[in-house]
Design a protein around this motif. Structure first.
Motif, mmCIF file in Angstrom:
data_model
loop_
_atom_site.group_PDB
_atom_site.id
_atom_site.type_symbol
_atom_site.label_atom_id
_atom_site.label_comp_id
_atom_site.label_asym_id
_atom_site.label_seq_id
_atom_site.Cartn_x
_atom_site.Cartn_y
_atom_site.Cartn_z
ATOM 1 N N SER A 1 0.813 -1.220 0.000
ATOM 2 C CA SER A 1 0.000 0.000 0.000
ATOM 3 C C SER A 1 0.848 1.272 0.000
ATOM 4 N N VAL A 2 2.117 1.166 0.347
ATOM 5 C CA VAL A 2 2.978 2.347 0.412
ATOM 6 C C VAL A 2 4.217 2.222 -0.463
ATOM 7 N N LYS A 3 4.310 1.145 -1.192
ATOM 8 C CA LYS A 3 5.486 0.913 -2.024
ATOM 9 C C LYS A 3 5.627 2.034 -3.046
ATOM 10 N N GLY A 4 6.849 2.512 -3.182
ATOM 11 C CA GLY A 4 7.105 3.620 -4.096
ATOM 12 C C GLY A 4 6.969 4.985 -3.452
ATOM 13 N N ARG A 5 6.392 5.027 -2.243
ATOM 14 C CA ARG A 5 6.228 6.301 -1.539
ATOM 15 C C ARG A 5 6.981 6.330 -0.209
ATOM 16 N N PHE A 6 7.091 5.200 0.447
ATOM 17 C CA PHE A 6 7.742 5.105 1.761
ATOM 18 C C PHE A 6 9.040 4.314 1.631
ATOM 19 N N THR A 7 10.026 4.709 2.410
ATOM 20 C CA THR A 7 11.246 3.925 2.532
ATOM 21 C C THR A 7 11.613 3.793 4.006
ATOM 22 N N ILE A 8 12.244 2.691 4.336
ATOM 23 C CA ILE A 8 12.691 2.450 5.699
ATOM 24 C C ILE A 8 14.208 2.342 5.690
ATOM 25 N N SER A 9 14.820 2.870 6.726
ATOM 26 C CA SER A 9 16.273 2.793 6.833
ATOM 27 C C SER A 9 16.645 2.774 8.304
ATOM 28 N N ARG A 10 17.900 2.443 8.573
ATOM 29 C CA ARG A 10 18.348 2.422 9.959
ATOM 30 C C ARG A 10 19.747 2.995 10.048
ATOM 31 N N ASP A 11 19.990 3.619 11.184
ATOM 32 C CA ASP A 11 21.296 4.198 11.488
ATOM 33 C C ASP A 11 21.832 3.443 12.688
ATOM 34 N N TRP A 12 22.795 2.551 12.429
ATOM 35 C CA TRP A 12 23.283 1.684 13.504
ATOM 36 C C TRP A 12 23.961 2.460 14.642
ATOM 37 N N PRO A 13 24.843 3.417 14.366
ATOM 38 C CA PRO A 13 25.457 4.137 15.494
ATOM 39 C C PRO A 13 24.442 4.877 16.360
ATOM 40 N N LYS A 14 23.329 5.312 15.743
ATOM 41 C CA LYS A 14 22.326 6.061 16.496
ATOM 42 C C LYS A 14 21.219 5.182 17.060
ATOM 43 N N ASN A 15 21.279 3.877 16.781
ATOM 44 C CA ASN A 15 20.223 2.955 17.236
ATOM 45 C C ASN A 15 18.839 3.470 16.852
ATOM 46 N N THR A 16 18.726 3.940 15.641
ATOM 47 C CA THR A 16 17.493 4.570 15.197
ATOM 48 C C THR A 16 17.068 4.016 13.843
ATOM 49 N N VAL A 17 15.784 3.809 13.706
ATOM 50 C CA VAL A 17 15.209 3.408 12.430
ATOM 51 C C VAL A 17 14.292 4.524 11.961
ATOM 52 N N TYR A 18 14.276 4.745 10.656
ATOM 53 C CA TYR A 18 13.515 5.842 10.071
ATOM 54 C C TYR A 18 12.463 5.310 9.097
ATOM 55 N N LEU A 19 11.406 6.065 8.984
ATOM 56 C CA LEU A 19 10.413 5.815 7.943
ATOM 57 C C LEU A 19 10.224 7.131 7.197
ATOM 58 N N GLN A 20 10.751 7.176 5.979
ATOM 59 C CA GLN A 20 10.592 8.350 5.135
ATOM 60 C C GLN A 20 9.317 8.186 4.320
ATOM 61 N N MET A 21 8.417 9.128 4.470
ATOM 62 C CA MET A 21 7.123 9.051 3.815
ATOM 63 C C MET A 21 6.984 10.228 2.856
ATOM 64 N N THR A 22 6.724 9.936 1.616
ATOM 65 C CA THR A 22 6.547 10.980 0.599
ATOM 66 C C THR A 22 5.201 10.813 -0.093
ATOM 67 N N ASN A 23 4.791 11.862 -0.800
ATOM 68 C CA ASN A 23 3.516 11.842 -1.512
ATOM 69 C C ASN A 23 2.401 11.292 -0.616
ATOM 70 N N LEU A 24 2.302 11.849 0.568
ATOM 71 C CA LEU A 24 1.331 11.350 1.549
ATOM 72 C C LEU A 24 -0.094 11.593 1.081
ATOM 73 N N LYS A 25 -0.948 10.651 1.461
ATOM 74 C CA LYS A 25 -2.360 10.688 1.078
ATOM 75 C C LYS A 25 -3.221 10.691 2.343
ATOM 76 N N PRO A 26 -4.438 11.183 2.259
ATOM 77 C CA PRO A 26 -5.302 11.169 3.451
ATOM 78 C C PRO A 26 -5.456 9.774 4.051
ATOM 79 N N GLU A 27 -5.436 8.759 3.226
ATOM 80 C CA GLU A 27 -5.577 7.387 3.749
ATOM 81 C C GLU A 27 -4.337 6.903 4.497
#
Length: 115
Positions: A62-88
């Motif tokens: 449902s979000v393929k092509g718009r969302f990406t997930i990544s992680r920063d090991w030194p920061k112990n953090t995972v990110y969710l980059q969301m683009t072209n967001l929709k009301p749904e």
């Protein structure tokens, strides 16, 4: 003690972008797969994306092509980059991980997309 804390949610117009963060502690971050879920009112919780300890990613259809997930090991953090967001895409977004036989959740962060 395992702790997951999300941040980065907010109100955005349709077509906009947000980046969510999930800071993890109490785990060996490089060994833990991390997941982002979302749940809208009246809906079941939906797996949005996950990333393995080594960085292999999977994105929900449902979000393929718009969302990406990544992680920063030194920061112990995972990110969710969301683009072209929709009301749904409006939902509470939570990160989670399975660690030593138990699944842990963060409290979640609200994302609201206006039309």
């Amino acid at each position: 003690q395992v702790r997951l804390v999300e941040s980065g949610g907010g109100l955005v117009q349709a077509g906009g972008s947000l980046r969510l963060s999930c800071a993890a502690s109490g785990i060996v971050f490089s060994r833990a797969a991390m997941e982002w879920y979302r749940q809208a009112p009246g809906n079941q919780r939906e797996l949005v994306a996950n990333v393995s300890g080594s960085g292999k990613t999977n994105i929900g259809d449902s979000v393929k092509g718009r969302f990406t997930i990544s992680r920063d090991w030194p920061k112990n953090t995972v990110y969710l980059q969301m683009t072209n967001l929709k009301p749904e895409d409006t939902a509470v977004y939570s990160c989670g991980t399975s660690w030593r036989g138990r699944y842990y959740w963060g409290p979640g962060t609200q994302v609201t997309v206006s039309s």
